[in-house]
Design a protein around this motif. Structure first.
Motif, PDB file in Angstrom:
ATOM      1  N   GLY A 156       1.165  -1.569   0.327  1.00 41.42           N
ATOM      2  CA  GLY A 156      -0.183   0.091  -0.408  1.00 41.42           C
ATOM      3  C   GLY A 156       0.892   1.317   0.449  1.00 41.42           C
ATOM      4  N   HIS A 157       2.014   1.033   0.916  1.00 42.05           N
ATOM      5  CA  HIS A 157       2.835   2.555   1.035  1.00 42.05           C
ATOM      6  C   HIS A 157       3.988   2.832  -0.085  1.00 42.05           C
ATOM      7  N   VAL A 158       3.630   1.955  -0.696  1.00 34.57           N
ATOM      8  CA  VAL A 158       4.800   2.083  -2.424  1.00 34.57           C
ATOM      9  C   VAL A 158       3.434   2.359  -3.576  1.00 34.57           C
ATOM     10  N   LEU A 159       2.872   2.003  -2.963  1.00 36.49           N
ATOM     11  CA  LEU A 159       2.028   2.588  -4.136  1.00 36.49           C
ATOM     12  C   LEU A 159       1.125   3.810  -3.361  1.00 36.49           C
ATOM     13  N   LEU A 160       1.078   4.182  -2.619  1.00 35.97           N
ATOM     14  CA  LEU A 160       0.763   5.847  -2.245  1.00 35.97           C
ATOM     15  C   LEU A 160       1.734   6.411  -2.793  1.00 35.97           C
ATOM     16  N   PHE A 161       3.167   6.161  -2.045  1.00 36.44           N
ATOM     17  CA  PHE A 161       4.172   6.608  -2.563  1.00 36.44           C
ATOM     18  C   PHE A 161       3.991   7.254  -4.011  1.00 36.44           C
ATOM     19  N   ALA A 162       4.013   6.107  -4.869  1.00 36.15           N
ATOM     20  CA  ALA A 162       3.882   5.980  -6.394  1.00 36.15           C
ATOM     21  C   ALA A 162       3.135   6.974  -6.606  1.00 36.15           C
ATOM     22  N   ARG A 163       2.123   7.106  -6.768  1.00 38.23           N
ATOM     23  CA  ARG A 163       1.307   8.486  -6.416  1.00 38.23           C
ATOM     24  C   ARG A 163       0.775   9.057  -6.702  1.00 38.23           C
ATOM     25  N   ARG A 164       1.633   9.557  -5.145  1.00 35.40           N
ATOM     26  CA  ARG A 164       2.239  11.137  -5.035  1.00 35.40           C
ATOM     27  C   ARG A 164       2.796  11.492  -5.393  1.00 35.40           C
ATOM     28  N   HIS A 165       3.653  10.675  -6.516  1.00 37.00           N
ATOM     29  CA  HIS A 165       5.178  11.457  -6.970  1.00 37.00           C
ATOM     30  C   HIS A 165       4.811  11.246  -8.044  1.00 37.00           C
ATOM     31  N   GLU A 166       4.248  10.530  -8.472  1.00 33.66           N
ATOM     32  CA  GLU A 166       3.884  10.229 -10.143  1.00 33.66           C
ATOM     33  C   GLU A 166       4.609  10.079 -10.549  1.00 33.66           C
ATOM     34  N   VAL A 167       4.570   8.416 -10.411  1.00 32.21           N
ATOM     35  CA  VAL A 167       5.705   7.322 -10.545  1.00 32.21           C
ATOM     36  C   VAL A 167       4.692   6.331 -11.554  1.00 32.21           C
ATOM     37  N   ASP A 168       4.695   6.098 -12.211  1.00 29.47           N
ATOM     38  CA  ASP A 168       4.880   5.267 -13.326  1.00 29.47           C
ATOM     39  C   ASP A 168       5.301   3.773 -12.902  1.00 29.47           C
ATOM     40  N   LEU A 169       4.347   3.328 -12.242  1.00 34.31           N
ATOM     41  CA  LEU A 169       4.551   1.986 -11.949  1.00 34.31           C
ATOM     42  C   LEU A 169       4.575   1.173 -13.148  1.00 34.31           C
ATOM     43  N   ALA A 170       4.029   1.612 -13.360  1.00 32.46           N
ATOM     44  CA  ALA A 170       3.637  -0.412 -14.623  1.00 32.46           C
ATOM     45  C   ALA A 170       5.025   0.509 -15.918  1.00 32.46           C
ATOM     46  N   ALA A 171       5.478   1.383 -15.936  1.00 31.21           N
ATOM     47  CA  ALA A 171       6.123   2.065 -17.272  1.00 31.21           C
ATOM     48  C   ALA A 171       7.613   1.485 -16.553  1.00 31.21           C
ATOM     49  N   ALA A 172       7.575   1.448 -15.175  1.00 26.89           N
ATOM     50  CA  ALA A 172       9.286   0.659 -14.926  1.00 26.89           C
ATOM     51  C   ALA A 172       8.799  -0.597 -14.303  1.00 26.89           C
ATOM     52  N   ILE A 173       7.892  -1.095 -14.077  1.00 23.21           N
ATOM     53  CA  ILE A 173       8.267  -2.899 -14.040  1.00 23.21           C
ATOM     54  C   ILE A 173       8.144  -3.034 -15.287  1.00 23.21           C
ATOM     55  N   GLU A 174       7.829  -2.429 -16.697  1.00 18.75           N
ATOM     56  CA  GLU A 174       8.272  -2.990 -17.542  1.00 18.75           C
ATOM     57  C   GLU A 174       9.681  -2.530 -18.471  1.00 18.75           C
ATOM     58  N   ARG A 175      10.004  -1.809 -17.521  1.00 19.33           N
ATOM     59  CA  ARG A 175      11.367  -1.585 -17.801  1.00 19.33           C
ATOM     60  C   ARG A 175      12.261  -2.336 -17.374  1.00 19.33           C
ATOM     61  N   LYS A 176      12.360  -2.264 -16.102  1.00 22.14           N
ATOM     62  CA  LYS A 176      13.302  -3.535 -14.816  1.00 22.14           C
ATOM     63  C   LYS A 176      12.836  -4.673 -15.377  1.00 22.14           C
ATOM     64  N   TRP A 177      11.310  -5.294 -15.134  1.00 24.31           N
ATOM     65  CA  TRP A 177      11.234  -6.832 -14.910  1.00 24.31           C
ATOM     66  C   TRP A 177      11.173  -7.161 -16.451  1.00 24.31           C
ATOM     67  N   LYS A 178      10.732  -6.363 -17.415  1.00 27.84           N
ATOM     68  CA  LYS A 178      10.575  -7.003 -18.562  1.00 27.84           C
ATOM     69  C   LYS A 178       9.197  -7.057 -18.834  1.00 27.84           C
ATOM     70  N   PHE A 179       8.031  -7.415 -18.159  1.00 23.01           N
ATOM     71  CA  PHE A 179       6.927  -7.298 -18.141  1.00 23.01           C
ATOM     72  C   PHE A 179       5.893  -6.530 -18.490  1.00 23.01           C
ATOM     73  N   LYS A 180       4.811  -6.882 -18.938  1.00 26.69           N
ATOM     74  CA  LYS A 180       3.765  -5.700 -18.672  1.00 26.69           C
ATOM     75  C   LYS A 180       2.709  -6.325 -18.065  1.00 26.69           C
ATOM     76  N   PRO A 181       2.204  -5.034 -16.245  1.00 29.20           N
ATOM     77  CA  PRO A 181       1.580  -5.856 -15.428  1.00 29.20           C
ATOM     78  C   PRO A 181       0.432  -6.835 -16.123  1.00 29.20           C
ATOM     79  N   SER A 182      -0.485  -6.966 -15.857  1.00 28.10           N
ATOM     80  CA  SER A 182      -1.626  -7.677 -16.016  1.00 28.10           C
ATOM     81  C   SER A 182      -2.902  -7.175 -15.779  1.00 28.10           C
ATOM     82  N   ALA A 183      -3.910  -6.249 -16.330  1.00 27.19           N
ATOM     83  CA  ALA A 183      -4.699  -6.054 -15.758  1.00 27.19           C
ATOM     84  C   ALA A 183      -5.770  -7.206 -15.105  1.00 27.19           C
ATOM     85  N   HIS A 184      -5.628  -8.402 -14.687  1.00 29.04           N
ATOM     86  CA  HIS A 184      -6.450  -9.369 -14.564  1.00 29.04           C
ATOM     87  C   HIS A 184      -6.394  -8.279 -12.766  1.00 29.04           C
TER      88      HIS A 184
END
Length: 102
Positions: A74-102
């Motif tokens: 929760g707090h990672v997501l809150l931090f990212a939301r507050r500071h406008e971090v695009d986690l989906a893009a970062a996951i795709e870039r760093k972890w080499k997969f696209k987060p699923s909508a499921h």
């Protein structure tokens, strides 16, 4: 998916902050994440015998670990939301997969 989850955490967090007169300034999001990481570490230490159980049963300690892990998420997501971090893009870039909508 991540944005919707972040929005749900925001609703809960902002209600909690309002009810307890907590100012969630820019630093609060990082400081709270650090606090929760300490609580997760404490739960892990108890569960693995590296800390005092304080009367907690193994089942309670496992629940504590799960609860503190949820707090971290929760707090990672809150931090990212507050500071406008695009986690989906970062996951795709760093972890080499696209987060699923499921």
């Amino acid at each position: 998916m991540l944005q919707r989850l972040a929005d749900q955490f925001e609703t809960s967090s902002s209600a909690y902050a309002a009810a307890n007169d907590i100012e969630r300034d820019a630093d609060w999001f990082l400081l709270k994440l650090q606090e929760e990481m300490g609580e997760l570490t404490q739960a892990w230490n108890r569960l693995t015998g590296r800390g005092r159980a304080k009367g907690r049963s193994p089942e309670e300690m496992e629940r504590d670990l799960a609860d503190e892990t949820a707090d971290i998420l929760g707090h990672v997501l809150l931090f990212a939301r507050r500071h406008e971090v695009d986690l989906a893009a970062a996951i795709e870039r760093k972890w080499k997969f696209k987060p699923s909508a499921h």
